[in-house]
Design a protein around this motif. Structure first.
Motif, PDB file in Angstrom:
ATOM      1  N   THR A 102       0.807  -1.229   0.000  1.00  0.00           N
ATOM      2  CA  THR A 102       0.000   0.000   0.000  1.00  0.00           C
ATOM      3  C   THR A 102       0.842   1.282   0.000  1.00  0.00           C
ATOM      4  N   ARG A 138       0.123   3.434  -3.015  1.00  0.00           N
ATOM      5  CA  ARG A 138      -1.220   4.016  -2.904  1.00  0.00           C
ATOM      6  C   ARG A 138      -1.210   5.191  -1.919  1.00  0.00           C
ATOM      7  N   GLU A 182       0.163   8.167  -3.605  1.00  0.00           N
ATOM      8  CA  GLU A 182      -0.823   8.667  -4.563  1.00  0.00           C
ATOM      9  C   GLU A 182      -1.918   9.467  -3.842  1.00  0.00           C
TER      10      GLU A 182
END
Ligand SMILES: [Zn+2]
Length: 146
Positions: free
Chosen positions: A22, A25, A28
């Motif tokens: 993760t 992510r 992001e």
């Protein structure tokens, strides 16, 4: 020339105990990279969770909506704020009972997708997290949330 030292934060934020896979992510979600160096650790051994990801960002300080968003990535993420090279604050993130303006309802006929209405979702019992839309009551399943 001297050996490069381990990268340590002077002023910034450490996001720790991310579930493996993760970290990208998380970057992001936070709109990173911005200014300042970032180190990302993937698949790091962890006594408490076997393996984890970790992100360290110099010059980053997170606001509440960003923390709420990050919290969705896993259970008990830890956010540590570093000032002048020392830890000034350590928080274990928890997903709030009500998420306001963070998730998008997947129901195409939901009012939040037709009008300028801020979304409100209620966290349901259990983990992985599920969230119920306040307006149409559709459940957002794990994996749909982010
Ligand atoms: Zn809805």
């Amino acid at each position: 020339m001297s050996q490069p030292r381990d990268f340590r934060l002077t002023d910034g934020t450490v996001i720790d105990h991310l579930p493996v896979g993760t970290a990208a992510r998380a970057l992001e979600l936070l709109g990173l990279p911005r200014e300042g160096p970032i180190t990302v650790g993937i698949n790091i051994p962890s006594p408490s969770q076997g393996r984890k990801d970790i992100v360290r960002v110099e010059g980053l300080f997170l606001e509440k909506p960003e923390l709420d968003r990050l919290a969705l990535l896993g259970k008990h993420l830890t956010v540590t704020i570093v000032h002048e090279g020392t830890i000034s604050e350590k928080t274990v993130l928890d997903v709030p009972e009500r998420l306001i303006g963070i998730l998008t309802c997947r129901n195409p006929t939901c009012v939040t997708n037709a009008e300028e209405v801020q979304t409100v979702f209620f966290k349901q019992e259990g983990y992985p997290y599920r969230f119920k839309c306040e307006y149409c009551e559709r459940i957002t399943e794990p994996g749909e949330a982010l």
